[in-house]
Design an enzyme around this catalytic site. Structure first.
Site, PDB file in Angstrom:
ATOM      1  N   ASP A 165     -26.923 -25.448  -5.515  1.00  0.00           N
ATOM      2  CA  ASP A 165     -27.073 -25.215  -4.075  1.00  0.00           C
ATOM      3  C   ASP A 165     -27.929 -23.964  -3.832  1.00  0.00           C
ATOM      4  OD1 ASP A 165     -25.193 -23.314  -4.762  1.00  0.00           O
ATOM      5  OD2 ASP A 165     -23.732 -23.868  -3.213  1.00  0.00           O
ATOM      6  N   SER A 166     -28.387 -23.326  -4.931  1.00  0.00           N
ATOM      7  CA  SER A 166     -29.420 -22.288  -4.817  1.00  0.00           C
ATOM      8  C   SER A 166     -30.673 -22.880  -4.177  1.00  0.00           C
ATOM      9  CB  SER A 166     -29.758 -21.709  -6.191  1.00  0.00           C
ATOM     10  OG  SER A 166     -30.068 -22.742  -7.105  1.00  0.00           O
TER      11      SER A 166
ATOM     12  N   ASP B  36     -24.364 -29.775  -7.671  1.00  0.00           N
ATOM     13  CA  ASP B  36     -23.450 -28.795  -7.082  1.00  0.00           C
ATOM     14  C   ASP B  36     -22.778 -29.375  -5.845  1.00  0.00           C
ATOM     15  OD1 ASP B  36     -22.800 -26.243  -7.839  1.00  0.00           O
ATOM     16  OD2 ASP B  36     -24.628 -25.315  -7.068  1.00  0.00           O
TER      17      ASP B  36
ATOM     18  N   LYS C  41     -20.431 -29.889  -9.952  1.00  0.00           N
ATOM     19  CA  LYS C  41     -20.001 -28.508 -10.232  1.00  0.00           C
ATOM     20  C   LYS C  41     -19.296 -27.948  -9.000  1.00  0.00           C
ATOM     21  CE  LYS C  41     -22.980 -24.864 -10.543  1.00  0.00           C
ATOM     22  NZ  LYS C  41     -22.508 -23.995  -9.447  1.00  0.00           N
TER      23      LYS C  41
ATOM     24  N   GLU D 145     -17.478 -24.317  -7.415  1.00  0.00           N
ATOM     25  CA  GLU D 145     -17.207 -22.879  -7.509  1.00  0.00           C
ATOM     26  C   GLU D 145     -15.728 -22.630  -7.234  1.00  0.00           C
ATOM     27  OE1 GLU D 145     -19.706 -20.485  -4.982  1.00  0.00           O
ATOM     28  OE2 GLU D 145     -21.542 -21.428  -5.733  1.00  0.00           O
TER      29      GLU D 145
ATOM     30  N   GLU E   4     -20.949 -16.686 -13.999  1.00  0.00           N
ATOM     31  CA  GLU E   4     -22.071 -16.039 -13.308  1.00  0.00           C
ATOM     32  C   GLU E   4     -21.814 -14.553 -13.114  1.00  0.00           C
ATOM     33  OE1 GLU E   4     -23.750 -17.973  -9.855  1.00  0.00           O
ATOM     34  OE2 GLU E   4     -24.930 -16.192  -9.343  1.00  0.00           O
TER      35      GLU E   4
END
Ligand code: KIV
Length: 253
Positions: free
Chosen positions: A42-43, A81, A111, A113, A179
């Site tokens: 999602d960057s 993501d 993925k 978070e 991260e």
């Protein structure tokens, strides 16, 4: 490769991962034969959309990009993501959204978070056959609450991260992104769980490494200090544009 095979890469080789957002880069990266997995991060909110945070990225945008990446790299393990608020509201909504990403993109995993507090969700997704890559340490979707500074320097935070890595692994995550956590802690976590750790800004002792593609190719203007550019595309583009103009002005065919 499937997620079980990905998990078995631990200890056999350094796992190389890059983010990717479109067909052409995915296709070219697959052709290098050097990259084990692509992450549709999602960057994309930062590097493709030019936003300050990843929060505005929508699930539909993620599906749009992830489908293109998998089409460009059909033989590469591709992880999509899950976007901010697509899995935090309720278990039911999380399952529906994760399922939609798997159905519509043909990606190999998703993925998420979050730490031990989302272990229940990882367990449920794994039980229904959706492979989960976990992500702890700096988690940009919580950046407004927790900030973006290095994690794991304080004892209580280091303990939380260690517990989280264990809980996520025990719940079925097949791999975990670390991260921007302190390098000794990343090493300890890597040695203490049986799933591959993929580091970004977390030192050299993870099982693999991931970089944001546009940092890796030197396209972003402000790279984080830990992100090495392996080619400087910004400079190359300037030189190419100059050569293009020169040819045109000199009527070169
Ligand atoms: O969104 C992303 O690109 C990521 C990587 C930095 C791990 O989550």
């Amino acid at each position: 490769m499937n997620a079980v095979q990905f998990k078995k890469l631990k200890g056999t080789k350094k796992i190389m991962m890059l983010t990717c957002y479109d067909y052409s880069f995915a296709n070219a990266l697959e052709e290098t034969g050097m990259i084990d997995a692509l992450l549709v991060g999602d960057s994309l909110g930062n590097v493709v959309q030019g936003r300050d945070t990843t929060l505005p990225v929508t699930l539909d945008q993620m599906i749009y990009h992830a489908e293109m990446v998998k089409r460009g790299a059909p033989n590469t393990f591709v992880v999509a993501d899950m976007t901010f608020m697509s899995y935090q509201v309720s278990l039911e909504e999380a399952l529906r959204n994760c399922g939609a990403v798997m159905k519509k993109t043909n990606c190999d995993a998703i993925k998420l978070e979050g730490g031990e507090e989302i272990a229940y969700l990882v367990r449920k997704l794994t039980e229904i056959g959706i492979p989960v890559m976990a992500h702890i340490g700096v988690t940009p979707q919580s950046g407004k609450l927790l900030g973006y500074s290095k994690r794991g320097r304080e004892v209580s935070d280091a303990e939380y991260l260690r517990r989280s890595a264990k809980a996520l692994s025990d719940s079925g995550a097949f791999s975990i992104v670390l991260e921007n956590i302190s390098a000794p802690l990343a090493q300890t976590i890597t040695q203490s769980i049986d799933i591959p750790t993929i580091g970004i800004g977390s030192g050299p002792y993870c099982d693999g490494q991931v970089l944001v593609l546009y940092d890796f190719i030197g396209l972003t203007k402000n790279r984080p200090p830990f992100a090495k550019a392996y080619v400087n595309l910004r400079d190359e583009l300037k030189a190419a544009a100059e050569a293009y103009r020169k040819d045109a002005e000199e009527n070169v065919k």
